[in-house]
Design a protein around this motif. Structure first.
Motif, PDB file in Angstrom:
ATOM      1  N   LEU A   1       0.825  -1.201   0.000  1.00 51.79           N
ATOM      2  CA  LEU A   1       0.000   0.000   0.000  1.00 51.79           C
ATOM      3  C   LEU A   1       0.862   1.256   0.000  1.00 51.79           C
ATOM      4  O   LEU A   1       0.483   2.277  -0.574  1.00 51.79           O
ATOM      5  CB  LEU A   1      -0.923  -0.009   1.222  1.00 51.79           C
ATOM      6  CG  LEU A   1      -1.916  -1.175   1.277  1.00 51.79           C
ATOM      7  CD1 LEU A   1      -2.712  -1.128   2.572  1.00 51.79           C
ATOM      8  CD2 LEU A   1      -2.842  -1.165   0.077  1.00 51.79           C
ATOM      9  N   ASP A   2       2.022   1.167   0.638  1.00 56.91           N
ATOM     10  CA  ASP A   2       2.940   2.294   0.643  1.00 56.91           C
ATOM     11  C   ASP A   2       3.420   2.578  -0.776  1.00 56.91           C
ATOM     12  O   ASP A   2       3.531   3.734  -1.196  1.00 56.91           O
ATOM     13  CB  ASP A   2       4.132   1.979   1.553  1.00 56.91           C
ATOM     14  CG  ASP A   2       4.958   3.208   1.877  1.00 56.91           C
ATOM     15  OD1 ASP A   2       4.366   4.294   2.038  1.00 56.91           O
ATOM     16  OD2 ASP A   2       6.187   3.088   1.968  1.00 56.91           O
ATOM     17  N   ALA A   3       3.682   1.522  -1.540  1.00 57.26           N
ATOM     18  CA  ALA A   3       4.083   1.698  -2.941  1.00 57.26           C
ATOM     19  C   ALA A   3       2.938   2.306  -3.745  1.00 57.26           C
ATOM     20  O   ALA A   3       3.145   3.193  -4.585  1.00 57.26           O
ATOM     21  CB  ALA A   3       4.499   0.361  -3.546  1.00 57.26           C
TER      22      ALA A   3
ATOM     23  N   ASP B   1       3.691   5.628 -13.719  1.00 55.12           N
ATOM     24  CA  ASP B   1       2.660   4.872 -13.014  1.00 55.12           C
ATOM     25  C   ASP B   1       2.862   3.375 -13.219  1.00 55.12           C
ATOM     26  O   ASP B   1       2.607   2.583 -12.311  1.00 55.12           O
ATOM     27  CB  ASP B   1       1.267   5.277 -13.503  1.00 55.12           C
ATOM     28  CG  ASP B   1       0.170   4.573 -12.726  1.00 55.12           C
ATOM     29  OD1 ASP B   1       0.119   4.743 -11.486  1.00 55.12           O
ATOM     30  OD2 ASP B   1      -0.617   3.817 -13.333  1.00 55.12           O
ATOM     31  N   ALA B   2       3.335   2.978 -14.402  1.00 50.33           N
ATOM     32  CA  ALA B   2       3.582   1.556 -14.653  1.00 50.33           C
ATOM     33  C   ALA B   2       4.623   1.022 -13.680  1.00 50.33           C
ATOM     34  O   ALA B   2       4.476  -0.089 -13.137  1.00 50.33           O
ATOM     35  CB  ALA B   2       4.042   1.351 -16.093  1.00 50.33           C
TER      36      ALA B   2
ATOM     37  N   ARG C   1       4.018  -1.914 -10.874  1.00 52.02           N
ATOM     38  CA  ARG C   1       4.853  -3.109 -10.814  1.00 52.02           C
ATOM     39  C   ARG C   1       5.391  -3.313  -9.396  1.00 52.02           C
ATOM     40  O   ARG C   1       5.489  -4.444  -8.915  1.00 52.02           O
ATOM     41  CB  ARG C   1       6.020  -2.996 -11.798  1.00 52.02           C
ATOM     42  CG  ARG C   1       5.614  -3.064 -13.256  1.00 52.02           C
ATOM     43  CD  ARG C   1       4.982  -4.387 -13.605  1.00 52.02           C
ATOM     44  NE  ARG C   1       4.509  -4.426 -14.987  1.00 52.02           N
ATOM     45  CZ  ARG C   1       3.644  -5.322 -15.449  1.00 52.02           C
ATOM     46  NH1 ARG C   1       3.146  -6.247 -14.634  1.00 52.02           N
ATOM     47  NH2 ARG C   1       3.255  -5.306 -16.703  1.00 52.02           N
ATOM     48  N   ALA C   2       5.727  -2.212  -8.738  1.00 49.74           N
ATOM     49  CA  ALA C   2       6.199  -2.307  -7.359  1.00 49.74           C
ATOM     50  C   ALA C   2       5.077  -2.800  -6.442  1.00 49.74           C
ATOM     51  O   ALA C   2       5.308  -3.605  -5.527  1.00 49.74           O
ATOM     52  CB  ALA C   2       6.711  -0.947  -6.891  1.00 49.74           C
TER      53      ALA C   2
ATOM     54  N   ALA D   1      -3.897  -3.271  -9.272  1.00 48.71           N
ATOM     55  CA  ALA D   1      -2.673  -2.929 -10.003  1.00 48.71           C
ATOM     56  C   ALA D   1      -2.714  -3.491 -11.416  1.00 48.71           C
ATOM     57  O   ALA D   1      -2.357  -2.806 -12.385  1.00 48.71           O
ATOM     58  CB  ALA D   1      -1.460  -3.460  -9.250  1.00 48.71           C
ATOM     59  N   HIS D   2      -3.157  -4.741 -11.558  1.00 45.70           N
ATOM     60  CA  HIS D   2      -3.295  -5.327 -12.900  1.00 45.70           C
ATOM     61  C   HIS D   2      -4.294  -4.530 -13.734  1.00 45.70           C
ATOM     62  O   HIS D   2      -4.105  -4.343 -14.938  1.00 45.70           O
ATOM     63  CB  HIS D   2      -3.754  -6.781 -12.794  1.00 45.70           C
ATOM     64  CG  HIS D   2      -2.677  -7.744 -12.397  1.00 45.70           C
ATOM     65  ND1 HIS D   2      -1.508  -7.896 -13.114  1.00 45.70           N
ATOM     66  CD2 HIS D   2      -2.604  -8.628 -11.351  1.00 45.70           C
ATOM     67  CE1 HIS D   2      -0.750  -8.821 -12.540  1.00 45.70           C
ATOM     68  NE2 HIS D   2      -1.389  -9.278 -11.471  1.00 45.70           N
TER      69      HIS D   2
END
Length: 249
Positions: free
Chosen positions: A79-81, A102-103, A107-108, A136-137
């Motif tokens: 969540l931090d990422a 953003d990509a 990924r992170a 994220a996906h």
């Protein structure tokens, strides 16, 4: 929304000392789900954004000791990422992670979420990480991977889990992303059926998707009936705007 949530203690701040007790992450999740239920309309803007705000409001620290608490700490890193900033150059003095795109950020997030799911399988943190991964996906337009993550969450989460709505709406957005507007309309109908507190949003989104699919009359019918069916909804203004664009009464 995230900044506002960071300044509130609506969910009850949990200190590092408190988080050191046995099963504290389970307690945190109980507070978290209650907080999300009470802030449901704001959290509809995005699963990860809501989760970031939620954990910030809880004051959850990565300094956790037990197995479950370590899982919670790993989830917090994901969540931090997700809360990181985007900048092509270094940002001195920024207390958040910084990514070039953003990509790269997504990924992170995926790397951290997948670590939680593989190392802490069976925990609440791993279950929540499936939502984070799905979101994220989705941001990366990786439709099949997003769908698998959301379906995995729904298969494992209890039927009364207050975060099920996030996975359900994720599936709706996946279908729309794939260009399957009929499937997206059905998915939003499912959101309304299986997550009753979100019926108003589900109806509004279903009308939007139907309009995109060229089914303007069906969309207009939903919007025209909205004020009667959801008379206390905070979405009335948005409904009238969309109805006006469709040429409704």
């Amino acid at each position: 929304m995230i900044r506002d949530a960071r300044s509130t203690k609506a969910a009850g701040e949990i200190s590092r000392k408190e988080m050191k007790g046995p099963d504290r992450f389970q307690v945190a999740v109980a507070h978290a789900t209650d907080w999300m239920a009470r802030h449901r309309k704001a959290l509809l803007v995005g699963t990860v954004a809501g989760l970031v705000a939620l954990f910030a409001a809880l004051g959850v620290s990565a300094a956790m000791r037990s197995s479950r608490e370590r899982a919670g700490g790993s989830l917090y890193r994901a969540l931090d990422a997700a809360d990181g900033q985007i900048s092509p150059v270094p940002l001195p003095g920024v207390d958040r992670m910084v990514f070039k795109s953003d990509a790269e950020r997504q990924r992170a997030v995926l790397e951290a979420a997948d670590a939680v799911r593989s190392r802490h399988a069976g925990t609440r943190a791993a279950l929540t990480a499936a939502l984070v991964a799905g979101d994220a996906h989705l941001a990366l337009r990786e439709w099949d991977a997003a769908e698998a993550a959301f379906q995995g969450y729904l298969a494992a989460a209890p039927g009364d889990d207050p975060l099920r709505f996030a996975a359900l709406q994720g599936l709706a957005r996946v279908q729309e992303g794939k260009g399957d507007l009929a499937g997206a309309a059905q998915a939003w109908e499912r959101v309304g059926r299986e997550a009753p507190p979100y019926r108003d949003r589900a109806a509004l989104e279903r009308a939007r998707v139907l309009a995109r699919a060229g089914q303007v009359d069906a969309a207009r019918k939903i919007l025209e009936g909205f004020p009667r069916e959801f008379k206390d909804s905070a979405l009335q203004g948005e409904v009238q705007e969309r109805l006006a664009r469709l040429g409704g009464k």
